[in-house]
Structure formats: C-alpha cells, structure tokens
Design an enzyme around this catalytic site. Sequence first.
Site, mmCIF file in Angstrom:
data_model
loop_
_atom_site.group_PDB
_atom_site.id
_atom_site.type_symbol
_atom_site.label_atom_id
_atom_site.label_comp_id
_atom_site.label_asym_id
_atom_site.label_seq_id
_atom_site.Cartn_x
_atom_site.Cartn_y
_atom_site.Cartn_z
ATOM 1 C CB THR A 1 9.825 4.040 -0.642
ATOM 2 O OG1 THR A 1 11.013 3.281 0.522
ATOM 3 C CG2 THR A 1 9.033 5.458 0.138
ATOM 4 C CB CYS A 2 7.910 -0.205 1.906
ATOM 5 S SG CYS A 2 9.024 -1.575 0.595
#
Length: 281
Positions: free
Chosen positions: A238-239
């Site tokens: 994720t980011c």
Amino acid sequence: MSNRPILITASQLHAEIDNPDLRVIDGSWHLPNANRDAYAEYESGHIQGAQFFDIDAIADKDSGLPHTLPSASDFAQAVSAMGVSNTDKIVVYDTAGMFSAARVWWMFKIYGAQNIRVLDGGLPAWKAAGYGVTDKRRPPEPSAFSAEKDHSRIVALEEMRQRVDAADFQILDARGAGRFSGQEAEPRPGMRAGHMPGATNVPYSSLLNADGTFRPNSELEKHFRNEHVDPTKPIITTCGSGVTASIILLALELLGHTNTQLYDGSWAEWGSLSDTPIEKD
C-alpha cells in the site's frame, strides 16, 4: 530465483530502439503538491517513439479515488489506441527515475501483457548515458490489446479490513517515514495521518539507489530481512494512492517473489474514512 530481466538498462533499450516490435511508454506522474505537469514534460522531450500513459485518465473515474484501476475493456481500448498488443515488447519509464513507471508496469501485468519491462533509472539514466530525447510525436498504429483483469493480485477495501483485523498478511507501506508515523500531513486534503495497524514501513526510496535505479538483489534481500519481512509469505503493499506500492511489488518480483497483492485504494481510501483503524508512532 532472480527475475532481474524485468529491468532494462538505458544501453539495452538504446540497442533495441528501432525494433519494430518495441513499444516505449512514458508513464510519468507526480504527486499533486509537486506542481509538475507530466504531459507537458513529455511533449517537451521524450524517448524516441514513446507514447504517454496517463494514469489519471486510464482509471476508474467513478470510484471517487485517484487513478484506481479501470475496467478491462477501458484499459484495452486505451492501450490499443497507443499501438500496444499483448505480445509486444513493452518498456515503461518515468522522468523521476523510478516512481510511477512501476505502477504502469504492474497495470500492464494485471491486464495480461506478456513482455513488459521497466527502464532502470528512467529518463535520467537515459540522458546520463548520453542518449537524446525528442519533442516529435510518432502517431501510433492502432493495435489490439486483449485485457482480462487479474483480481487475485488486487485487494479492495472490505478485504483490506479483514486482513488488518486478522493480521494474517504482511502489509508493507511504501510512504515515507513521516507520513507513515503520522508526523507529516498527507499531500491530499481530508486525509487522516498515520498507518494501518500491523503495517511495516518500507519507504520506496529505501529500495533504490540515489540515481533512481534499483539496489542489487543482495541488498534488497538484506533490506527486507532487516525490516522483518519474509518475502516467501503473503504480502499486501500500500502507499498513498497505489503508485509507489508498485515499486515494492517490483522489488519483490526482482527477487522472484510473486505471492503479492496491492491495495488499490491505499491511503487515499483508508485515510479518508472515519471508521478505519489507524495507528501513529
């Protein structure tokens, strides 16, 4: 098992640049607060024959989130118009060195491209090797790309909630340490600060050399080990909005690990909701 051939060097690309089966893609994109126009930069100078891939345009515009994955038919229509087919030799680059190109690489893989590589170090490496750019656009010959979305490599919100609650997956967050810890504000308005419970911070920059090329496999392996990441076990990345999370996926695939998924909504979704659990360090 190493899968370093995912990457292509500037000299290797230059040697292939006139190959009629080659399709070069400029996948540049910048954060909203960077005040940069990726398309204008493409128009002013790009690698010979490159087509521009706009991740904000080739997206699900009804999701309410930035550049989430489009339908398979929309992706097929967009890249077919660029003259790309499933079996073409595709090389993606960006102007940062290694930033959004990994996202475009991942998208092509998700939809069925058979031969997709990333220019290691991107346009800076190309220029550093002494190769020129052009402002001339080559009109593409429309092709036929047949797309089918691989849902097994994508995580949506409800599954992400379950994984966080169960703590049965390694969650790797590619954002910088300040954003991960909640000490820095998010670049998009309306976002809470912090990270998902149980997530591990692996800033995408920690996987790269200073020039934007990937660190050697031995260093990548050591880095994941130092962060207590076991690449042989399931991983979700994720980011901020699903862009730099793809850099972690690419690094893992360089090491031969493909038991990975990407949370496409990422923090743009998780951090904007009022009922998702958040931790701060």
